[in-house]
Scaffold this motif. Sequence first.
Motif, PDB file in Angstrom:
ATOM      1  N   ASP A 220      57.065  30.289  48.279  1.00 45.55           N
ATOM      2  CA  ASP A 220      58.264  30.078  47.207  1.00 45.55           C
ATOM      3  C   ASP A 220      58.024  29.040  46.294  1.00 45.55           C
ATOM      4  O   ASP A 220      58.982  28.851  45.323  1.00 45.55           O
TER       5      ASP A 220
ATOM      6  N   THR B 198      64.951  28.079  47.385  1.00 48.40           N
ATOM      7  CA  THR B 198      64.437  28.693  46.149  1.00 48.40           C
ATOM      8  C   THR B 198      65.072  29.993  46.001  1.00 48.40           C
ATOM      9  O   THR B 198      65.192  30.695  44.836  1.00 48.40           O
ATOM     10  N   LYS B 199      65.391  30.619  47.058  1.00 48.79           N
ATOM     11  CA  LYS B 199      66.041  32.051  47.078  1.00 48.79           C
ATOM     12  C   LYS B 199      67.465  32.036  47.067  1.00 48.79           C
ATOM     13  O   LYS B 199      68.052  33.045  46.607  1.00 48.79           O
TER      14      LYS B 199
END
Lengths: 268, 303
Positions: A124, B68-69
């Motif tokens: 990520d 982050t998503k």
Amino acid sequence: MAEAPTMTEDAGTITRERIPTVIVDGLHIVYRVHGAGSGKGSATSALSRIVSKRRSPSVREVHAVRGVTFTAYKGEAIGLIGSNGSGKSTLLRAIAGLLPAERGAVYTDGQPSLLGVNAALMNDLTGERNVILGGLAMGMSQDEIKSRYEEIVDFSGINEKGDFISLPMRTYSSGMAARLRFSIAAAKSHDVLMIDEALATGDAKFQRRSEERIRELRKEAGTVFLVSHNNKSIRDTCDRVIWLEKGELLMDGPTDEVIKAYEKENKR
Amino acid sequence: MSTVSEHIRPVAVAGGPDQGLSPAQLAAKYGLSVSGARPSLPAYIRQLWSRRHFIVAYSTARLTAMYTKAKLGQLWQVMTPLLNCAVYFLIFGLLLKTGRGTPHFIQFLCIGVFIFTFTQNAVMAGTRSIADNLGLVRALHFPRACLPISFTIIQLQQLLFSMIVLLGIVLFANPPLMAWVLVLPALGLQFVFNTGLAMILARVGAKVTDTAQLMPFILRTWMYASGVMFNIQNIDVPSWARTLLDVNPIAVYIDLMRYSLLRSVHSDILPAHVWGWAIGWAVVVGLGGFVYFWKAEEEYGRG
């Protein structure tokens, strides 16, 4: 055969002493795997096990390395061969001190390192941050990483098709990610270097580059271990080969001799 | 296979001056050390210090990767505690109206919940820190204490966001007090305590994998004994139990935080020697946990 150069052999040259860098002495490695096994996984059976104080059948022991003994010397490049699951990678990890020995011991000069940082990287995060994180995880200092950062990114070739290094690693193609991982891992030089197979990934151009880099690392390192299923790459790089089968040391000798026997065995 | 086994180890037997030495003697002669042996405590502390940048980078990376998503990204760091406060206000303040005896009940409750959550999450993350990161432990060399410490730092960073939200609410509700600077030493002591506890449980959790399943129940019991949701001074218990409740580390840290932030909590209603206990718990559990973790350093990584 190990011919120790004698004083009388050649009066003009000083005897080159063989300095051991890695000594493996009767090493046994046992993994304990939980939740495997064929035992019934029901709660009642678990309870009756606790009551009767029997050992859980779902804990299985895997005896991965069985009594291996050898000594590696400075300047040697040693190949490890054997079929899948013969204990090659386990042996490397034990030499690196990452897996505790059940019995026996591994003595090393300095800290041997496995080439690879995959486990420390996070998909990520951007490639940029992964370079820094990976470097720190391998024990590089912040200054060292800063000074090698450009080199790592250039080597990976990630930025050849635009500014990809500032994107999260999960957006990379598998080839790109593998290239970045290799570039980070290969940035640090080691005294005793251990390389596990399937290193040269990516396209042909990158493969050539990474093979070159491995040769460089070999020069910097005192002793190199290479695990590979590719007999050609073992022949190219190693002067000594250890053949493992079912966790036991089957053969240890000059490359040609061992590979010949290994190939003969596999043809059957 | 029997044909080749006769060739075993033609190279391994070294000739010359080293002939006849056992592997252990050979290792001693050339100054080789046992690979993966546990370093001495001072050496371990030095190694850990040299990895301080890794610890910080690793915890920041984990924290960044967490959101982050999500579209709002890092904003969730602040949104999560804010929403928590809103839920408590809705249920305890508007619906149940529980805290009638306690002034500023919502702030009182939020402080309790945030401080307890810090220890709770640090303990849970610590318990899993080795077991969930076996890949990392088996691939790279670093002092293993980096992991429980990193995970406690992640929780500290999250608590700091909560505290900023809380400070905002407190300042909004009642004018600031000078005592609020005491938030910092109180948090520091609790961080040391939590790190020690995380290291103890990291070792236990690495050996006994069932610990992660058991911990939620122990933690819930601990929560009810710590006066998170109610004022522990108001319940009627025998004096020995009162002493136990007063020295309970989480209750001590919650008391300190409430004293620092809430005007209604005065120093005279704090239990005796509360700072002494706060320091004592931090030193004993912090140091003890570190030594306990280090004692098994070479064993982490076996599945």
